[in-house]
Design an enzyme around this catalytic site. Structure first.
Site, PDB file in Angstrom:
ATOM      1  N   HIS A   2       0.847  -1.198   0.000  1.00  0.00           N
ATOM      2  CA  HIS A   2       0.000   0.000   0.000  1.00  0.00           C
ATOM      3  C   HIS A   2       0.877   1.240   0.000  1.00  0.00           C
ATOM      4  O   HIS A   2       1.861   1.317   0.741  1.00  0.00           O
ATOM      5  CB  HIS A   2      -0.912   0.021   1.230  1.00  0.00           C
ATOM      6  N   SER A   3       0.548   2.198  -0.857  1.00  0.00           N
ATOM      7  CA  SER A   3       1.246   3.472  -0.917  1.00  0.00           C
ATOM      8  C   SER A   3       2.748   3.242  -1.128  1.00  0.00           C
ATOM      9  O   SER A   3       3.139   2.553  -2.059  1.00  0.00           O
ATOM     10  CB  SER A   3       0.955   4.268   0.361  1.00  0.00           C
ATOM     11  N   MET A   4       3.587   3.787  -0.258  1.00  0.00           N
ATOM     12  CA  MET A   4       5.043   3.659  -0.434  1.00  0.00           C
ATOM     13  C   MET A   4       5.516   2.227  -0.241  1.00  0.00           C
ATOM     14  O   MET A   4       6.623   1.873  -0.649  1.00  0.00           O
ATOM     15  CB  MET A   4       5.768   4.585   0.542  1.00  0.00           C
TER      16      MET A   4
END
Length: 884
Positions: free
Chosen positions: A124-126
């Site tokens: 998720h995300s980074m």
């Protein structure tokens, strides 16, 4: 919690690895005798390892449905909720820890039957970027990962490039994936973006970089994902049930029955992901569906010879086959369209290859070419592509207690395709494009001509009118973008007025000539009016979405221009002008923007580019954005004006806050005279500078800067307190009168003017006037430094959060700059305008902010960490003026 070897645990004391479980499944796995398929979840910026529970719980329910014939073991990494989207110093450390996690996870399965050799990763995300970075490690074996799914991950570039480590990390990852594309074909990658509701990571950043492996990478927006059809915000994409179900269904379809692990076949992996995330045919996935099938059963065979057919079923106990002979329709029509409101996963439409007079003996299943929409499943057949078919057969099974409707029609595609040119951006929404669809067809395609740039945004109104008031199926409107998977679907009742937003996540590629379409899956006997207008608010939203991250550069550039104007007024008139006055006078876009535009234009010529590169100058950020189709016409001018407005009101807010704080502080301490120390550096101040430099070197540069910022903050506060004190004395406030009653009621600027007038009769009038000039200069420098502190704030927060693990921030993005700024600010806070009036270098110091602002806008939009360097250079010249 999974234990690591002591050496690894000592190397990464901040990070942990967990295995998720619940109920009896958790109890059974406490001894880590695992037999499932390993999946590793990586949280993103400030994300929690507990976010894995949504995926793990639904996967467990799915495993229970198949009696644990297959199941997944979900692992999650605890990154201590680090701010890696704003501080890139720990990204490499996280990547190496994930590598250790993969090795530890695979060891847990050693000696087991059907032991895995690779791990699937969901990031998720980074966390998705960290997963991609694994392949850049020298000792990492690519075969350890065979599937990577990222959720709202900014793959292309950082959202806020606040330090060099962040941008270098991105460059290394994306360069490796482009250069090693051939070596990564065995890794299947899916990137899911959140759409327009994700205000933190715009979906254009979540598309995997171009020129990567085309046949093993897929990028989609959640609004286009079948069975989801909705945009998600940055956090909810982790627990959005529709997306989780699509992900888990895909995982179970990816299992190889022989190895009981995720299949090693890259083609099957891509076909499964396309099935669940791109085009769902409303059928359970089959790797090799049968080419031919026999239509058996005691169903009634009915021949339909009309070009348009509708059939409703309710509680019918007898099944039927409806056959449509194609021979009579091929000459008049080009396509056949059918829709079915029964959303089960059974086959329902066939192409007849061999038939007798009464029934079809052998058929091919056309249901695999169908497409699932929110209220119906549809299929569109181009008759020319099926020359061997004699009939189309629609199967209607017995409907016990069910009610559903089927409809088919033959049509000529050109008669259902309408061209709608979009309105120009400069129409400002006053003009519109309009079409009227009078036909009673089931499908229309409205082609939106000249809609291909990201700065375009429109409001499309679709109004439906029907002849009678009978109950009808809802209409489905789909905005289809052919060059990327970013469609949006809207369901509307009939009749109704529906508004649809039309805007893009990525611009049309240069080699693509396709046109976006508005597909209208209509209700029969209804008239549709489509009106398209430019939406200024949404255009503004696109500008903010794509370029809000560059606003700090424009704000600081405006403050720097005003600062240069104050130095100029000091040189020419001997007095320092107000910040707001100088901002209005000096912050002119025509002083900055034309030069950048000329350079960008000249960089298009090879001879100029060669000269530019020979001087080792970096590439202009505007040129990079233009090459990525992410630059708007006049966007820099708009951002400059935004920056001017924010700089103005931030200056007003900052000055007012200082005055209010000074008046409150005055109730505790009342100075009696304006004091001045002629020496810029004293032994005491030198010790303070050395102490702060030591703090910066041994702990965190941003922390040392924050300390000197607080120290500097009291300089204008003390001067303001002195002015207030003089004002009270001039107002003849007696000692017995309370300070509350003596508190002035005039506005802050009037107070400053009144204070200056009040000090005219005092013996130290010159000192008061000089102090007022110095006060204005100090307030501007502090305003400038406040924005620098905001840019360095993430590294300070990161250091404070990890203080129990490490006393020193390593690496520190602002340590070297902090050492220079500490020395500069210590001198500046003790300086006055009288010292620089007579300086020979004042003329240079006053002119330098303009070229520095130009350079800041040219090279700082995509590299925010460069902004403090330009400010530092300007302040350094100020210090030199104090000395020379």
């Amino acid at each position: 919690k999974i234990k690591f070897p002591k050496k690894t645990a000592r190397r990464y004391p901040v990070y942990e690895l967990y295995l998720y479980g619940e109920g009896s499944y958790a109890e059974e796995n406490k001894k880590l005798l695992l037999t499932g398929i390993p999946v590793l979840f990586l949280p993103g910026n400030a994300g929690s390892y507990k976010q894995v529970r949504s995926l793990g719980s639904i996967a467990l329910r799915k495993a229970e449905d198949v009696d644990f014939k297959y199941h997944f073991n979900f692992f999650s990494v605890n990154f201590n909720e680090e701010l890696v989207a704003l501080y890139g110093g720990s990204l490499q450390r996280q990547t190496k820890f994930v590598h250790e996690c993969i090795k530890v996870i695979l060891k847990l399965y050693k000696g087991r039957e059907f032991a895995p050799t690779s791990v699937a990763i969901i990031g998720h995300s980074m966390g998705g970027l960290v997963a991609r970075a694994l392949l850049t490690l020298k000792n990492f074996k690519p075969e350890l990962i065979n599937l990577l799914i990222t959720q709202a991950t900014p793959h292309t570039a950082p959202v806020m490039p606040l330090d060099k480590y962040l941008t270098d990390f991105y460059t290394a990852v994306n360069s490796h994936w482009i250069l090693k594309a051939q070596d990564l074909r065995n890794l299947t990658t899916l990137s899911v973006a959140g759409g327009f509701r994700d205000y933190q990571v715009r979906s254009g950043l979540a598309f995997l970089p171009r020129l990567t492996q085309h046949d093993s990478a897929l990028s989609v927006v959640s609004s286009a994902v079948p069975r989801a059809w909705a945009s998600t915000d940055h956090l909810s994409i982790v627990w959005c049930k529709e997306l989780i179900l699509a992900t888990i269904r895909a995982f179970f379809d990816l299992i190889d029955e022989n190895t009981r692990q995720i299949t090693e076949d890259p083609k099957k992996r891509m076909s499964v992901l396309n099935h669940h995330f791109v085009r769902h045919p409303a059928k359970i996935f089959e790797e090799n569906p049968e080419a031919f099938t026999e239509l058996t059963g005691t169903f009634m065979w009915i021949t339909v010879r009309t070009s348009k057919w509708t059939y409703s079923v309710y509680n019918d106990s007898d099944g039927k086959y409806f056959t449509f002979p194609l021979a009579s329709h091929r000459k008049s029509y080009s396509h056949m369209y059918c829709e079915n409101s029964m959303l089960d996963t059974s086959s329902w439409i066939y192409g007849c290859l061999n038939s007798n007079s009464s029934m079809c003996l052998e058929a091919t299943d056309l249901s695999w070419g169908a497409e699932l929409l929110p209220t119906t499943k549809t299929v569109l057949l181009k008759l020319q592509d099926y020359p061997s078919l004699s009939h189309i057969v629609i199967q209607i099974p017995p409907a016990a207690g069910n009610k559903y409707t089927l409809a088919c029609e033959f049509f000529e595609k050109d008669s259902r395709t309408v061209q709608l040119p979009v309105t120009h951006l400069l129409s400002f929404g006053f003009s519109s494009s309009k079409i009227l669809l009078n036909s009673s067809g089931l499908l229309y395609n409205v082609r939106l001509q000249h809609f291909h740039q990201i700065y375009q945004a429109f409001k499309i109104s679709v109004e439906s009118h029907c002849q009678s008031h009978k109950e009808r199926k809802p209409s489905v409107y789909r905005l289809h973008i052919p060059w990327s998977h970013e469609d949006s679907v809207t369901v509307a009742k009939v009749p109704s007025l529906t508004e649809i937003s039309a805007k893009l996540h990525i611009a049309q590629p240069e080699n693509d000539s396709s046109v976006p379409e508005l597909n209208i899956y209509s209700s029969s006997d209804c008239q549709y009016e489509v009106i398209l207008k430019t939406s200024l608010l949404q255009v503004l939203g696109q500008i903010i979405r794509f370029h809000a991250g560059a606003l700090p550069v424009y704000i600081v550039a405006n403050i720097l221009l005003a600062y240069g104007g104050q130095l100029s007024s000091l040189m020419s008139r001997g007095q320092c002008s107000d910040f707001s006055h100088e901002l209005v006078r000096t912050a002119k876009p025509y002083k900055v923007e034309p030069l950048i535009s000329i350079v960008v234009f000249l960089l298009g010529f090879n001879w100029f580019r060669e000269i530019w590169e020979s001087l080792s100058l970096p590439e202009v950020d505007a040129a990079v954005l233009s090459s990525q189709d992410a630059w708007f016409p006049l966007v820099s001018l708009m951002l400059f004006l935004f920056g001017t407005g924010i700089a103005y009101w931030s200056g007003v807010f900052f000055s007012t806050s200082l005055r209010l704080f000074s008046s409150l502080w005055l109730t505790l301490i009342r100075p009696t005279a304006l004091g001045k120390d002629d020496k810029l550096i004293t032994p005491r101040r030198l010790c303070g500078v050395l102490t702060l430099c030591l703090i910066s070197w041994t702990t965190c540069g941003a922390f040392a800067l924050f300390l000197i910022y607080l120290q500097y903050l009291f300089k204008p506060v003390n001067v303001l307190m002195t002015f207030f004190s003089f004002y009270f004395q001039d107002s003849n406030c007696s000692k017995e009168t309370s300070q509350k009653l003596c508190m002035p009621t005039v506005k802050p600027q009037s107070l400053m003017n009144s204070t200056l007038k009040a000090t005219q009769s005092l013996p130290n009038t010159a000192t008061a006037a000089e102090a007022l000039n110095s006060l204005k200069m100090h307030v501007t420098i502090l305003n400038l430094f406040t924005w620098i502190m905001l840019l360095y704030l993430p590294s300070l927060i990161y250091w404070l959060k990890n203080l129990r693990y490490s006393f020193r921030l390593d690496p520190d993005p602002c340590r070297s700059t902090a050492l220079i700024l500490i020395c500069i600010l210590e001198i500046l806070m003790n300086s006055s305008t009288s010292e620089i009036k007579s300086s020979k270098l004042l003329k240079i110091a006053a002119k330098v902010p303009l070229p520095l602002s130009v350079a800041m806008l040219a090279f700082g939009r995509l590299h925010l960490f460069k902004v403090p360097h330009f400010v530092t250079f300007s302040l350094l010249l100020h210090v030199v003026c104090c000395v020379v």
